[in-house]
Design a protein around this motif. Structure first.
Motif, PDB file in Angstrom:
ATOM      1  N   ALA A 193      19.691 -70.405 -14.764  1.00 22.08           N
ATOM      2  CA  ALA A 193      19.052 -69.922 -13.988  1.00 22.08           C
ATOM      3  C   ALA A 193      18.563 -69.083 -14.253  1.00 22.08           C
ATOM      4  N   GLY A 194      18.821 -67.497 -14.551  1.00 24.64           N
ATOM      5  CA  GLY A 194      17.679 -66.217 -13.144  1.00 24.64           C
ATOM      6  C   GLY A 194      17.980 -64.824 -13.804  1.00 24.64           C
ATOM      7  N   ASP A 195      17.710 -64.040 -12.731  1.00 23.92           N
ATOM      8  CA  ASP A 195      17.853 -62.533 -13.908  1.00 23.92           C
ATOM      9  C   ASP A 195      19.950 -62.293 -13.852  1.00 23.92           C
ATOM     10  N   LEU A 196      20.460 -61.514 -13.717  1.00 28.53           N
ATOM     11  CA  LEU A 196      21.699 -61.885 -14.165  1.00 28.53           C
ATOM     12  C   LEU A 196      21.792 -61.128 -14.210  1.00 28.53           C
ATOM     13  N   ASN A 197      21.828 -59.393 -14.369  1.00 27.03           N
ATOM     14  CA  ASN A 197      21.536 -58.241 -14.529  1.00 27.03           C
ATOM     15  C   ASN A 197      22.777 -57.857 -15.305  1.00 27.03           C
ATOM     16  N   LEU A 198      23.005 -58.107 -16.658  1.00 27.47           N
ATOM     17  CA  LEU A 198      24.168 -58.914 -17.508  1.00 27.47           C
ATOM     18  C   LEU A 198      23.501 -58.712 -18.803  1.00 27.47           C
ATOM     19  N   PRO A 199      23.381 -58.029 -19.653  1.00 29.94           N
ATOM     20  CA  PRO A 199      22.815 -58.177 -21.200  1.00 29.94           C
ATOM     21  C   PRO A 199      22.944 -59.316 -22.169  1.00 29.94           C
ATOM     22  N   GLY A 200      22.058 -59.631 -22.662  1.00 33.77           N
ATOM     23  CA  GLY A 200      22.622 -59.942 -24.133  1.00 33.77           C
ATOM     24  C   GLY A 200      23.244 -61.147 -24.203  1.00 33.77           C
ATOM     25  N   ALA A 201      24.040 -61.550 -25.320  1.00 34.51           N
ATOM     26  CA  ALA A 201      25.075 -62.371 -25.561  1.00 34.51           C
ATOM     27  C   ALA A 201      26.242 -62.709 -24.325  1.00 34.51           C
ATOM     28  N   LEU A 202      26.814 -61.177 -23.206  1.00 37.22           N
ATOM     29  CA  LEU A 202      27.386 -61.398 -22.151  1.00 37.22           C
ATOM     30  C   LEU A 202      27.370 -62.335 -21.175  1.00 37.22           C
ATOM     31  N   PRO A 203      26.375 -62.919 -20.419  1.00 37.60           N
ATOM     32  CA  PRO A 203      26.553 -64.324 -19.486  1.00 37.60           C
ATOM     33  C   PRO A 203      27.345 -65.658 -19.840  1.00 37.60           C
ATOM     34  N   GLY A 204      26.588 -65.524 -21.458  1.00 41.03           N
ATOM     35  CA  GLY A 204      27.212 -67.369 -21.993  1.00 41.03           C
ATOM     36  C   GLY A 204      28.785 -66.794 -22.521  1.00 41.03           C
ATOM     37  N   ARG A 205      28.824 -65.831 -22.873  1.00 36.26           N
ATOM     38  CA  ARG A 205      30.047 -65.878 -23.193  1.00 36.26           C
ATOM     39  C   ARG A 205      31.237 -65.375 -21.922  1.00 36.26           C
ATOM     40  N   LEU A 206      30.782 -65.525 -21.088  1.00 37.01           N
ATOM     41  CA  LEU A 206      31.857 -65.168 -20.054  1.00 37.01           C
ATOM     42  C   LEU A 206      31.723 -67.098 -19.356  1.00 37.01           C
ATOM     43  N   LEU A 207      30.377 -67.291 -19.308  1.00 35.69           N
ATOM     44  CA  LEU A 207      30.014 -68.677 -18.675  1.00 35.69           C
ATOM     45  C   LEU A 207      30.347 -70.398 -19.707  1.00 35.69           C
ATOM     46  N   ARG A 208      30.957 -69.654 -20.751  1.00 37.11           N
ATOM     47  CA  ARG A 208      31.020 -70.774 -22.032  1.00 37.11           C
ATOM     48  C   ARG A 208      29.966 -71.723 -21.664  1.00 37.11           C
ATOM     49  N   ALA A 209      29.485 -71.175 -22.062  1.00 32.92           N
ATOM     50  CA  ALA A 209      27.508 -71.887 -22.005  1.00 32.92           C
ATOM     51  C   ALA A 209      26.918 -71.154 -23.059  1.00 32.92           C
ATOM     52  N   THR A 210      25.534 -72.229 -23.899  1.00 35.26           N
ATOM     53  CA  THR A 210      24.912 -71.808 -24.302  1.00 35.26           C
ATOM     54  C   THR A 210      23.445 -70.954 -24.867  1.00 35.26           C
ATOM     55  N   PRO A 211      22.777 -70.310 -24.957  1.00 36.67           N
ATOM     56  CA  PRO A 211      21.833 -69.124 -24.889  1.00 36.67           C
ATOM     57  C   PRO A 211      20.898 -70.246 -25.037  1.00 36.67           C
ATOM     58  N   LEU A 212      19.620 -70.738 -24.030  1.00 33.72           N
ATOM     59  CA  LEU A 212      18.736 -71.934 -24.810  1.00 33.72           C
ATOM     60  C   LEU A 212      17.245 -70.771 -25.088  1.00 33.72           C
ATOM     61  N   VAL A 213      17.486 -68.666 -24.601  1.00 31.26           N
ATOM     62  CA  VAL A 213      16.548 -68.067 -25.086  1.00 31.26           C
ATOM     63  C   VAL A 213      16.705 -67.242 -25.654  1.00 31.26           C
ATOM     64  N   ARG A 214      16.893 -66.715 -26.267  1.00 29.94           N
ATOM     65  CA  ARG A 214      16.903 -64.798 -26.650  1.00 29.94           C
ATOM     66  C   ARG A 214      16.005 -64.123 -27.473  1.00 29.94           C
ATOM     67  N   GLU A 215      15.382 -63.335 -25.817  1.00 26.74           N
ATOM     68  CA  GLU A 215      14.128 -62.759 -25.917  1.00 26.74           C
ATOM     69  C   GLU A 215      14.655 -61.255 -25.178  1.00 26.74           C
ATOM     70  N   PRO A 216      14.404 -60.349 -25.592  1.00 27.68           N
ATOM     71  CA  PRO A 216      14.352 -58.986 -24.239  1.00 27.68           C
ATOM     72  C   PRO A 216      13.099 -60.131 -23.013  1.00 27.68           C
ATOM     73  N   SER A 217      13.683 -58.910 -21.809  1.00 28.43           N
ATOM     74  CA  SER A 217      12.955 -59.812 -21.032  1.00 28.43           C
ATOM     75  C   SER A 217      12.752 -58.126 -20.164  1.00 28.43           C
ATOM     76  N   PHE A 218      13.626 -57.536 -19.827  1.00 33.10           N
ATOM     77  CA  PHE A 218      13.038 -55.892 -19.299  1.00 33.10           C
ATOM     78  C   PHE A 218      12.553 -55.087 -19.865  1.00 33.10           C
ATOM     79  N   PRO A 219      12.394 -53.268 -19.224  1.00 36.88           N
ATOM     80  CA  PRO A 219      10.833 -54.295 -18.421  1.00 36.88           C
ATOM     81  C   PRO A 219      10.120 -54.830 -19.130  1.00 36.88           C
TER      82      PRO A 219
END
Length: 262
Positions: A193-219
């Protein structure tokens, strides 16, 4: 179990003024989550009334236990009047020897074990506008990247990891891959959980993880990109009732989700 994450921007309200301790408590009092990851947290900083913000947020949330991971000692500014802080892990019974700045993880549930990982800092610099202390005139400064860290709380069969990654994408990617190796040694399913400063689906792919929330958050006022994430690592979890909400604090929207066994 309901989980959440929010970047509180050192307690700044959407209108600009920094909230005091009572304002911070009120800002999260209606956020019904069991565990909350918080980024950009001050302790003993003049700019935020000297408030121990992790303690104030924990009180507003009704969190019995929490840990703050200070990554910076001093006040982050373009003049580099700060130094790396360790990271320094402290909790409800450890007063802040400030000024400090970093992240926090708050829990209403009993925590079996706390751990922290130093993610280091990158070499990038971020252009920011601010007043020149010599002339008072607003000018551009190059702000250095500060050290980053991750805090993990083991809650029975689930571990929650909170972090705030670098504003420089190449550094953030390296930090995320280091987190992946750290998480691989943790028991049970893990939620990052956190501000990863990486957009969209990229963190999930790199972490081999499942996104639990898919919503824009900034700003927060009109979100265009998702920089904040709740990611399930490993099998055994599914999310429901995901939400992105605007709080009276911070410049990102808060993300929340309920996780249940798959």
């Amino acid at each position: 179990m309901r989980l959440g994450t929010v970047n509180t921007a050192s307690g700044r309200s959407p209108g600009g003024p920094v909230l005091d301790a009572a304002g911070l408590e009120k800002a999260v009092a209606g956020l019904d989550v069991d565990v909350l990851a918080v980024q950009e947290v001050d302790a003993g900083q003049p700019r935020s009334h000297g408030v121990d913000q992790a303690a104030a947020l924990a009180a507003g949330l009704g969190a019995a236990d929490w840990r703050g991971a200070a990554t910076v000692a001093g006040t982050p500014d373009p003049f580099r009047s700060w130094s790396p802080a360790g990271p320094l892990l402290r909790g409800p019974h450890t007063p802040a020897d400030g000024p400090l700045y970093g992240i926090a993880l708050l829990s209403r549930l009993p925590v079996l074990e706390w751990s922290v990982l130093d993610l280091g800092a990158g070499r990038a610099r971020l252009p920011v506008q601010g007043p020149d202390p010599r002339t008072g005139r607003v000018r551009w400064w190059w702000f250095p990247d500060e050290p980053r860290a991750a805090v993990a709380a083991r809650l029975g069969s689930l571990t929650v990891v909170a972090t705030h990654l670098s504003f420089a994408p190449p550094t953030a990617v390296r930090q995320l891959l280091r987190l992946r190796r750290w998480i691989a040694g943790m028991p049970g399913p893990v939620v990052l959980a956190g501000d990863l400063n990486l957009p969209g689906a990229l963190p999930g792919r790199l972490l081999r993880a499942t996104p639990l929330v898919r919503e824009p958050s900034f700003p927060a006022s009109g979100p265009r990109v998702q920089l904040d994430h709740l990611l399930a690592v490993g099998n055994g979890l599914r999310g429901r009732d995901a939400e992105a909400s605007t709080l009276p604090v911070g410049d990102h929207r808060a993300l929340t989700v309920t996780v249940t066994p798959a």
